[in-house]
Design an enzyme around this catalytic site. Structure first.
Site, PDB file in Angstrom:
ATOM      1  N   GLU A 199       0.870  -1.172   0.000  1.00  0.00           N
ATOM      2  CA  GLU A 199       0.000   0.000   0.000  1.00  0.00           C
ATOM      3  C   GLU A 199       0.907   1.222   0.000  1.00  0.00           C
ATOM      4  O   GLU A 199       1.701   1.423   0.921  1.00  0.00           O
ATOM      5  CB  GLU A 199      -0.924  -0.009   1.218  1.00  0.00           C
ATOM      6  CG  GLU A 199      -1.937  -1.140   1.221  1.00  0.00           C
ATOM      7  CD  GLU A 199      -2.867  -1.121   0.023  1.00  0.00           C
ATOM      8  OE1 GLU A 199      -3.126  -0.005  -0.510  1.00  0.00           O
ATOM      9  OE2 GLU A 199      -3.324  -2.179  -0.402  1.00  0.00           O
ATOM     10  N   CYS A 215      -3.408   8.045   4.401  1.00  0.00           N
ATOM     11  CA  CYS A 215      -3.319   7.747   2.971  1.00  0.00           C
ATOM     12  C   CYS A 215      -4.650   7.965   2.273  1.00  0.00           C
ATOM     13  O   CYS A 215      -4.696   8.089   1.045  1.00  0.00           O
ATOM     14  CB  CYS A 215      -2.817   6.332   2.748  1.00  0.00           C
ATOM     15  SG  CYS A 215      -3.807   5.056   3.540  1.00  0.00           S
TER      16      CYS A 215
END
Length: 446
Positions: free
Chosen positions: A225, A259
């Site tokens: 990620e 994020c």
């Protein structure tokens, strides 16, 4: 070498100093985990489930301590830190049920008597590399499914979250070698990637690409990620004040250090002017904590300064603030020149760019131009518009009339393009990632 972690709200406050094991020590930790894996898997579903349940109990019993530590070490607001601790315990309880889930299926043979079985089995040692912004939840949402499936795990946390990781592992109380924390930096991370049997990484795009290349060369499964440059679409029929509230939360919550934070605000048609005014006003009133370090603060202020020099309008913020430690005033910019990094890179701070779009088609095209499309939000009263946008946006997670931030741990997590690599995290998808499927043919003697 030594890891030094400081309080971002008070840089003079030294949270922890710990020696790093280096590459050799990391490899030794992986070997200890590998030696423990057989017994951990063989202990059975009930034992693994009970261990994860006890771990959840321990997190809840020490919630105040863990909350205070997250506030101190990574500068997380107290309310968000409490929420993260509760989420950490909930993730452990969710995956405590996973050992009882079916681990395969039975199929008929193509012809004749016998059985065909598919069975999922753990890889062995899971190498987990985690960031500092969710110092408790991310390590657990990686470790819990890996452990539930019968793997052991070695965790290499970000240096800025070392104290949280060490205390968390201590509290979980798992058997020796089942979960090991290796403090350190690039050297330890590289050694872990080179020796683990399956790797899960969350962090920067540059480091993530190196992890992907290294695991591909070894032929082992990996998920990564990476950065997120996330868009919010605001339609003319939206409740502008509510949208401004949602966007401010998604831009400036935890100083934008998520994020899934919103970085691009795309106002469609007549929504532009009222949203410009409402969002700038809302962000100007936002009380924002510190960013993680001085380098992060410098990167944000430099981005604003170069955009301004190129002709951008700074509608609010964009400078070091009077808050504690490394604080930055939440910023909203407009008329950012084409090609500026703010339009294509993640800056991981309370900073967003406002963009106009003539219609929904243009707004979606702008949003889908992001190489790091993890999450998106759409703000509209029209159901057909919301459904059309959800169908056409490239983001891995789409939220309607809500901030782009926020994750449901029982559902798959991940983005598109450069935002993610490999299989999804969280939910049942994580259990599949940490296990390999095997096909067994069980036939009678000839």
């Amino acid at each position: 070498m030594t890891v030094i972690s400081r309080n971002p709200a008070d840089p003079a406050d030294l949270v922890i100093t710990v020696d790093t094991p280096g590459a050799d020590g990391t490899r030794a930790a992986v070997e200890r985990a590998r030696a423990a894996q057989g017994a951990w898997y063989a202990s059975g579903a009930a034992a693994r489930s009970a261990a994860l349940t006890r771990a959840a109990d321990a997190v809840e019993a020490h919630a105040d301590e863990l909350t205070a530590l997250a506030v101190r070490e990574v500068g997380k607001p107290a309310g968000e830190a409490r929420g993260e601790v509760a989420r950490t315990a909930a993730i452990l309880r969710y995956y405590a049920q996973a050992p009882y889930a079916p681990a395969g299926a039975v199929h008929d043979t193509a012809a004749g008597p016998g059985l065909l079985l598919t069975r999922r089995r753990p890889y062995g040692v899971a190498g987990l590399i985690t960031p500092w912004n969710f110092p408790l939840a991310i390590p657990v949402w990686k470790a819990a499914p890996a452990l539930a499936a019968g793997n052991t795990a070695v965790l290499k946390p970000a240096p800025e979250a070392t104290a949280c990781a060490l205390r968390l592992a201590e509290l979980l109380g798992l058997p020796e070698g089942v979960l090991t924390v290796v403090p350190g930096g690039a050297e330890e991370g590289a050694a872990l990637v080179d020796t683990a049997d399956v790797v899960s990484f969350t962090g920067s795009t540059a480091v993530g690409r190196a992890v992907i290349a290294a695991t591909a060369a070894r032929g082992i499964p990996a998920q990564a990620e990476l950065g997120g440059l996330n868009a919010a679409l605001v339609l003319p029929d939206a409740d502008i004040e509510q949208a401004a509230d949602h966007l401010a939360a998604a831009i400036a919550g935890y100083a934008g250090q998520k994020c899934t934070a919103t970085s691009l605000v795309i106002a469609v048609g007549a929504a532009y002017e009222p949203l410009r005014e409402a969002l700038a006003k809302r962000l100007a009133a936002e009380v924002c904590g510190p960013v993680i370090g001085e380098a992060a603060l410098d990167r944000l202020t430099t981005a604003v300064d170069t955009a301004r020099a190129g002709g951008a309008s700074v509608l609010t913020g964009g400078h070091r603030s009077d808050g504690p430690g490394w604080s930055f005033a939440p910023a909203l910019l407009a008329e950012v020149p084409a090609g500026h990094p703010l339009l294509g890179e993640e800056f991981f701070g309370p900073l967003a760019v406002l963009l106009p779009a003539a219609d929904l088609d243009e707004a979606i095209a702008i949003a889908n131009s992001s190489r790091h499309s993890l999450a998106a939000s759409v703000h509209t009263r029209a159901l057909d518009t919301a459904l059309a946008a959800a169908d056409r946006l490239a983001a891995g997670m789409i939220r309607i009339n809500a901030p782009s931030t926020g994750v449901d741990f029982h559902l798959p997590f991940g983005g598109t393009g450069s935002a993610s690599y490999g299989e999804r995290e969280q939910g049942t998808a994580a259990l599949e990632f940490y296990t390999a499927s095997r096909t067994v043919s069980l036939l009678p003697p000839a």
